[in-house]
Design an enzyme around this catalytic site. Sequence first.
Site, PDB file in Angstrom:
ATOM      1  N   THR A  17       0.827  -1.203   0.000  1.00 14.47           N
ATOM      2  CA  THR A  17       0.000   0.000   0.000  1.00 14.47           C
ATOM      3  C   THR A  17       0.863   1.256   0.000  1.00 14.47           C
ATOM      4  O   THR A  17       0.461   2.300  -0.509  1.00 14.47           O
ATOM      5  CB  THR A  17      -0.940  -0.016   1.225  1.00 14.47           C
ATOM      6  N   TYR A  71       6.079 -12.006   5.064  1.00 14.74           N
ATOM      7  CA  TYR A  71       4.975 -11.303   4.400  1.00 14.74           C
ATOM      8  C   TYR A  71       4.585 -12.153   3.185  1.00 14.74           C
ATOM      9  O   TYR A  71       5.298 -12.187   2.181  1.00 14.74           O
ATOM     10  CB  TYR A  71       5.473  -9.914   4.005  1.00 14.74           C
ATOM     11  N   LYS A 105       2.642 -11.749   8.100  1.00 14.11           N
ATOM     12  CA  LYS A 105       1.482 -11.041   7.571  1.00 14.11           C
ATOM     13  C   LYS A 105       1.031 -11.772   6.322  1.00 14.11           C
ATOM     14  O   LYS A 105       1.820 -11.960   5.388  1.00 14.11           O
ATOM     15  CB  LYS A 105       1.846  -9.607   7.205  1.00 14.11           C
ATOM     16  N   VAL A 131      -3.326  -5.623   9.066  1.00 14.55           N
ATOM     17  CA  VAL A 131      -2.584  -4.567   8.381  1.00 14.55           C
ATOM     18  C   VAL A 131      -3.553  -4.009   7.342  1.00 14.55           C
ATOM     19  O   VAL A 131      -3.518  -4.373   6.171  1.00 14.55           O
ATOM     20  CB  VAL A 131      -1.297  -5.124   7.758  1.00 14.55           C
TER      21      VAL A 131
END
Lengths: 307, 307, 307, 307
Positions: free
Chosen positions: A48, A136, A164, A207
């Site tokens: 993001t 991630y 994540k 997140v």
Amino acid sequence: MSQQFKGIIPPMITPLLSNSELDFKGVEKIVNHLIDGGVHGIFVLGTTGESVSLSYQARRDLIEQTALNIKKRVPLLVGITDTSIEESLNLATLAHESGADAVVATPPYYFSLGQEELFEYYWDLADRLTLPLFLYNMPSMTKISMSVETAVRLSKHPNIIGLKDSSANTVYFQALKYSIDRVDFALFVGPEEIMAETVLMGGNGGVTGGANLFPKLYVKMYEAAVAHDFETIKVLQKQILEIATLLYTIGKYNSSYLKGVKGAASLLGICNNYLASPLKPFLDKEMTQISNNLEKIKVHLKESSLI
Amino acid sequence: MSQQFKGIIPPMITPLLSNSELDFKGVEKIVNHLIDGGVHGIFVLGTTGESVSLSYQARRDLIEQTALNIKKRVPLLVGITDTSIEESLNLATLAHESGADAVVATPPYYFSLGQEELFEYYWDLADRLTLPLFLYNMPSMTKISMSVETAVRLSKHPNIIGLKDSSANTVYFQALKYSIDRVDFALFVGPEEIMAETVLMGGNGGVTGGANLFPKLYVKMYEAAVAHDFETIKVLQKQILEIATLLYTIGKYNSSYLKGVKGAASLLGICNNYLASPLKPFLDKEMTQISNNLEKIKVHLKESSLI
Amino acid sequence: MSQQFKGIIPPMITPLLSNSELDFKGVEKIVNHLIDGGVHGIFVLGTTGESVSLSYQARRDLIEQTALNIKKRVPLLVGITDTSIEESLNLATLAHESGADAVVATPPYYFSLGQEELFEYYWDLADRLTLPLFLYNMPSMTKISMSVETAVRLSKHPNIIGLKDSSANTVYFQALKYSIDRVDFALFVGPEEIMAETVLMGGNGGVTGGANLFPKLYVKMYEAAVAHDFETIKVLQKQILEIATLLYTIGKYNSSYLKGVKGAASLLGICNNYLASPLKPFLDKEMTQISNNLEKIKVHLKESSLI
Amino acid sequence: MSQQFKGIIPPMITPLLSNSELDFKGVEKIVNHLIDGGVHGIFVLGTTGESVSLSYQARRDLIEQTALNIKKRVPLLVGITDTSIEESLNLATLAHESGADAVVATPPYYFSLGQEELFEYYWDLADRLTLPLFLYNMPSMTKISMSVETAVRLSKHPNIIGLKDSSANTVYFQALKYSIDRVDFALFVGPEEIMAETVLMGGNGGVTGGANLFPKLYVKMYEAAVAHDFETIKVLQKQILEIATLLYTIGKYNSSYLKGVKGAASLLGICNNYLASPLKPFLDKEMTQISNNLEKIKVHLKESSLI
């Protein structure tokens, strides 16, 4: 170690002055906006945050400026995702020097690794880092999904403290939860639409990109999920899905979500509407849609006292 | 402009002293090996050169050292593939200053662009470059296949002079050949197994990884294809496929090809057997296979006076 | 055994009277059209024949009617592709009884098999068939690409006599050519755009959909490729690519090719413009494009005396 | 209409006497096993039932025998998934005549449809059916994921009463839940690992394969989720994940789940260990693993009085 990592840790959008230049004042503004909204941490240089589209100078400036503005009020996580491990380590060193609390890395995303190679890559990286590492999982961008077995093996590294998952696949998330035998290993989920349910089923937080816009909403949802408060969950889930539906699906781009978050953020006065090349902001007609949809969303959020 | 680009332009492997450090002397050695083999150009920082795995310092050093050693004997093409256009432009500037003749770029490979976004990205890049640009279609790594329509539109930019296609899909290659209405637009193919047939059908040459090992073989094949000499094509194609089969498929890695080229190059005394992280060289038992297979290949090449 | 299989074997489109009913007279018409055009065989119930969309009654009728109309003038190949091996065997029995010369089968296409399972499936199928079998590699539809190794192992079954590859990947095709050690094993290519080059490089022919429309064009191209007549190849390749470009890419459907072939066939008076559910014929405005494009194509084909 | 469809509706495995022949007595046995376990319905001819691998005769027999044995004690749902709409309709007619309550269909799975074509296919199918229809999203097998927009449009057809989602993507599931504006539209989830969380977030139940083995476990979990009884959820989720981990991941086949369910069912005396071609049962050494793992699972289930 990872006990401090829980709750809502937004993947901070990167405020820009053009399609490449960092907006230093914008960083201060959004950091304060997020902390005022009650977030439990801040994650810069994620997907993001358009990390890999930024020049390294902009990435370094962003790390320093964010740390400077957080002033240790909440933990800072720094994305060090790169195709070159040397450049990941350079960013990690700066993150440590700037006072960050952890780093986050997707798998290398040009060459396609096998699971054994992925394991070796992460183990080596964790060995060479001075800050703790979050794995991630981001298969849509990196072309590889970390297997549950690989994640389990990596969870045994003392410097790897969490994961994540942005796969949106909660079968995978549940398998991780079941298989990783370490109570202090933190599991975060990416997509905000499923943050509540993963927390209900044992996840540690989200997140959530939408928290750039309305941090209180996601913080309240996290708290409701922890408390098993289904009355609140039901109300907030509708608002979270409304945001996803009205802001993230305009224009049928692969990057509609990114364009939507930044476009809405600009209308809310949080930052400028620049995206780093190769992405571009929404066209005018798309921004009109965003603007109209944002008004609907704000009415509902006001009814719930969330803005 | 692109008339100078034709024939065999190997994607040069990057000689290393460890899994990250450039081997300056190795660069000299391989450049001379290639030019002695008759190649028509040299392409550094491609996929075979493990470009995106190298630190930027190593990439800059490689550009300068290669240019220095080529001494204008053949054209130099420099890969500037990156997820950040700023970093691509930085590499391109150095390439120009070092005397390179063209640059080569895949699409950005983290965010998935649509065709219109891809067009805009390349057009903008070409506008900002001082060297001519080769498009580089590499869907297995970048997750996007440039459409024929996008390629046709981009071929109208005066600074875009050719395309290297590594898709292995010759229906696509033929469609490009048919649709791009510009005689001086150069079409190169990646996989060496199909270099002969694409040249027979109008292609301009090959970016053949095996030419790092046996440059003369691929140069002879290019010449045979141009001359429609099917007797020679038949013999050489068997050798090219033998190399692909015996050297590039060991071990079932996604990167078996890269490990195979570098492993064989080390056995031939061309460079060390280091790959840049996250890739690793073949294990000992795999190197034994490479060694045995290489002996078979060399017997056949000697019979044809190609080494 | 497979010596008889070479050249142009069109995947015959299935003439329909509605979106489900077979057109018996249409079968006679198209069979004669193809044989008059000089084709070397006819393949019914392939992808272009919309096999799996037809009811089993229609499939059985089509097999019988085609055999009846061919009258042994050219070999008949019958697609028996199915997710149920029992139903494949039923179709194969009827094909044999009707006088067909071989059957053709893709892998089962619902469950995703591994290579070992795929090998066992085909070996078992070949054991139970009374007609020789062509393997049919069609990864875009079946989700599996037969590995070269699997094809090599299967080529050792006496009842497996060839392979049709519709992957468009000529690296794969060349690897098959190199690796299959049996002179009487026939390799056919699907996409007509690359028929010439695969024949130049040792392929045995093409299952070219466009031959439903203009059989002579593809037959001449096959002959030119066999003869290494590059002057003719150059002219015909332009026409073949013009057909692919102008007829198969209208409307951006996944099935633009199928709609285009049948739409053009209807305009040429070869059969009705019905597709079996779930596909539908082109819309009126798309048919207008097809009609206009067809006129251009016909002008060029007349210039070459190919219609 | 769909109010009657909720809870646990197992995708019934198909008992066989060989790799193709239906086991009539086995059908009686498993139907009673499921109903004794408290399931809320039975779904035959789904993916777990190996529908598309069976001959049509076996499919017809299975529909009739299942209906005969259920004796209206619970609703019967019948899979009519096919690449030919005619064959789907034939199965649906028999299902209706046999007393089934609804039919279920994935998209056609050979040709890849676009969303508009998918909409038209399902609308047409629903128009021609006499029983209500469940949509079945199964992208891993069918290569297409029904978009939320398509599902919303289809939910307006009076004869389409629900959707079973086997994508494992709960972002998609939540988007469906939010976007489909019809209270009597039933949303079921496929993977049992996420049944609890989807029910917590508003789903109507699960088509859980493991319920073939231990129906009570999944029924209790459904009830616990409906009751927000997190103490029970926590215990049962661990058992559900243990089953998935220990029984469905042996041997690294794409079909490990199917082999695992049937292998375990055979050890539990529920049915024979035959899978329909092209799948095969586990090898002996794999069955030994299943057997050992099953013992562990049974100990835990006994502790919870679930067997």
